[in-house]
Design a protein around this motif. Structure first.
Motif, PDB file in Angstrom:
ATOM      1  N   UNK A  48       1.523  -1.067  -0.092  1.00  0.00           N
ATOM      2  CA  UNK A  48       0.239  -0.258   0.112  1.00  0.00           C
ATOM      3  C   UNK A  48       1.307   0.453   0.226  1.00  0.00           C
ATOM      4  N   UNK A  49       0.531   1.942  -0.555  1.00  0.00           N
ATOM      5  CA  UNK A  49       1.009   3.220  -0.915  1.00  0.00           C
ATOM      6  C   UNK A  49       0.819   3.546  -1.896  1.00  0.00           C
ATOM      7  N   UNK A  50      -0.251   4.881  -0.835  1.00  0.00           N
ATOM      8  CA  UNK A  50      -1.586   5.639  -1.355  1.00  0.00           C
ATOM      9  C   UNK A  50      -1.882   6.663  -0.296  1.00  0.00           C
ATOM     10  N   UNK A  51      -2.323   8.254  -1.029  1.00  0.00           N
ATOM     11  CA  UNK A  51      -2.804   8.999  -0.501  1.00  0.00           C
ATOM     12  C   UNK A  51      -4.642   9.800  -0.684  1.00  0.00           C
ATOM     13  N   UNK A  52      -4.870   9.902   0.267  1.00  0.00           N
ATOM     14  CA  UNK A  52      -6.467  10.619   0.162  1.00  0.00           C
ATOM     15  C   UNK A  52      -5.913  11.941   1.052  1.00  0.00           C
ATOM     16  N   UNK A  53      -7.055  13.295   0.406  1.00  0.00           N
ATOM     17  CA  UNK A  53      -7.499  14.451   0.925  1.00  0.00           C
ATOM     18  C   UNK A  53      -8.388  14.807   1.347  1.00  0.00           C
ATOM     19  N   UNK A  54      -8.371  14.981   2.399  1.00  0.00           N
ATOM     20  CA  UNK A  54      -9.458  16.695   3.559  1.00  0.00           C
ATOM     21  C   UNK A  54      -9.615  17.720   2.806  1.00  0.00           C
ATOM     22  N   UNK A  55     -10.362  18.486   1.657  1.00  0.00           N
ATOM     23  CA  UNK A  55     -10.049  19.726   1.301  1.00  0.00           C
ATOM     24  C   UNK A  55     -10.737  21.018   2.016  1.00  0.00           C
ATOM     25  N   UNK A  56     -10.506  21.973   2.753  1.00  0.00           N
ATOM     26  CA  UNK A  56     -11.187  22.618   3.681  1.00  0.00           C
ATOM     27  C   UNK A  56     -11.375  23.461   3.246  1.00  0.00           C
ATOM     28  N   UNK A  57     -11.076  24.463   2.297  1.00  0.00           N
ATOM     29  CA  UNK A  57     -11.333  25.616   1.850  1.00  0.00           C
ATOM     30  C   UNK A  57     -10.793  25.509   0.475  1.00  0.00           C
ATOM     31  N   UNK A  58     -11.252  25.032  -0.542  1.00  0.00           N
ATOM     32  CA  UNK A  58     -11.076  25.221  -1.992  1.00  0.00           C
ATOM     33  C   UNK A  58      -9.650  24.330  -2.253  1.00  0.00           C
ATOM     34  N   UNK A  59      -9.261  24.891  -2.857  1.00  0.00           N
ATOM     35  CA  UNK A  59      -7.536  23.398  -3.161  1.00  0.00           C
ATOM     36  C   UNK A  59      -6.398  24.144  -2.607  1.00  0.00           C
ATOM     37  N   UNK A  60      -6.985  25.633  -1.544  1.00  0.00           N
ATOM     38  CA  UNK A  60      -5.396  25.992  -0.453  1.00  0.00           C
ATOM     39  C   UNK A  60      -5.692  25.723   0.288  1.00  0.00           C
ATOM     40  N   UNK A  61      -6.362  24.883   0.897  1.00  0.00           N
ATOM     41  CA  UNK A  61      -6.357  24.638   2.923  1.00  0.00           C
ATOM     42  C   UNK A  61      -6.654  22.741   2.547  1.00  0.00           C
ATOM     43  N   UNK A  62      -5.973  22.085   2.638  1.00  0.00           N
ATOM     44  CA  UNK A  62      -6.033  20.828   2.716  1.00  0.00           C
ATOM     45  C   UNK A  62      -4.956  19.959   3.647  1.00  0.00           C
ATOM     46  N   UNK A  63      -5.492  18.738   4.318  1.00  0.00           N
ATOM     47  CA  UNK A  63      -4.972  18.073   4.638  1.00  0.00           C
ATOM     48  C   UNK A  63      -4.746  16.747   3.482  1.00  0.00           C
ATOM     49  N   UNK A  64      -4.173  15.983   4.081  1.00  0.00           N
ATOM     50  CA  UNK A  64      -3.785  14.950   2.800  1.00  0.00           C
ATOM     51  C   UNK A  64      -2.771  13.663   3.361  1.00  0.00           C
ATOM     52  N   UNK A  65      -3.539  12.671   3.754  1.00  0.00           N
ATOM     53  CA  UNK A  65      -3.151  11.203   4.739  1.00  0.00           C
ATOM     54  C   UNK A  65      -2.672  11.082   3.750  1.00  0.00           C
TER      55      UNK A  65
ATOM     56  N   UNK B  46     -10.450   1.561   1.393  1.00  0.00           N
ATOM     57  CA  UNK B  46     -11.861   0.444   0.398  1.00  0.00           C
ATOM     58  C   UNK B  46     -11.212  -0.881   0.649  1.00  0.00           C
ATOM     59  N   UNK B  47     -12.389  -1.595  -0.577  1.00  0.00           N
ATOM     60  CA  UNK B  47     -12.229  -3.093  -0.711  1.00  0.00           C
ATOM     61  C   UNK B  47     -10.827  -3.420  -1.663  1.00  0.00           C
ATOM     62  N   UNK B  48     -10.958  -1.927  -2.518  1.00  0.00           N
ATOM     63  CA  UNK B  48      -9.794  -2.195  -3.630  1.00  0.00           C
ATOM     64  C   UNK B  48      -8.290  -2.325  -2.618  1.00  0.00           C
ATOM     65  N   UNK B  49      -8.484  -1.625  -1.679  1.00  0.00           N
ATOM     66  CA  UNK B  49      -7.234  -1.292  -0.960  1.00  0.00           C
ATOM     67  C   UNK B  49      -6.353   0.267  -1.442  1.00  0.00           C
ATOM     68  N   UNK B  50      -7.354   0.542  -1.944  1.00  0.00           N
ATOM     69  CA  UNK B  50      -6.939   2.589  -2.262  1.00  0.00           C
ATOM     70  C   UNK B  50      -7.451   3.096  -0.678  1.00  0.00           C
ATOM     71  N   UNK B  51      -6.539   4.344  -1.000  1.00  0.00           N
ATOM     72  CA  UNK B  51      -7.222   4.679   1.195  1.00  0.00           C
ATOM     73  C   UNK B  51      -7.790   5.727   0.083  1.00  0.00           C
ATOM     74  N   UNK B  52      -9.255   6.356   0.891  1.00  0.00           N
ATOM     75  CA  UNK B  52     -10.144   7.540   0.739  1.00  0.00           C
ATOM     76  C   UNK B  52     -10.633   7.643   1.796  1.00  0.00           C
TER      77      UNK B  52
END
Length: 142
Positions: A20-37, A125-131
């Protein structure tokens, strides 16, 4: 006769294919403010993966935090808004807190004392992708 190097590389690629080597993001306010795990499993046989969080609030903040390791089986990292520009992540008995105003990591509360508004959960998820699945929704976004 020289053996083609791809004959040695192909089996190595097969070994790494299950990692597994994957990322997923939570966008806080548009594309300039986010948290990416980011979740990284170093070897396909490992049952653990390392977590890294990138906090972004451009142009003032863009910083990566090493959070530690979690078990891959049933991995869920909950995300909470714990104040203005303060976000807490919780995975099992571990908790981490970051502030995007100062681009810093804070001392997190004990995992069972995490408070704030639940924003959603990062999971495989079921395919092993981070969401990232937002609280109150049945669909996942990446």
């Amino acid at each position: 006769m020289r053996t083609p190097s791809f004959l040695f590389i192909a089996p190595l690629a097969t070994l790494l294919a299950g990692c597994v080597n994957d990322t997923a993001s939570y966008r806080i306010a548009g594309s300039d403010h986010s948290l990416t795990l980011r979740v990284v499993q170093d070897a396909f046989w490992s049952k653990q993966a390392s977590l890294r969080l990138t906090a972004t609030r451009l142009p003032e903040c863009q910083r990566q935090f090493a959070l530690g390791e979690v078990a891959l089986a049933g991995m869920e990292v909950e995300l909470f808004e714990s104040g203005p520009n303060v976000y807490t992540l919780r995975a099992g008995e571990d908790a981490w807190q970051v502030e995007t105003a100062s681009c810093s990591e804070r001392d997190a509360p004990e995992a069972d004392a995490v408070g704030g508004q639940a924003l959603g959960v990062f999971h495989l998820d079921a395919q092993g992708k981070l969401v990232f699945e937002a609280a109150g929704t049945a669909s996942a976004e990446t």
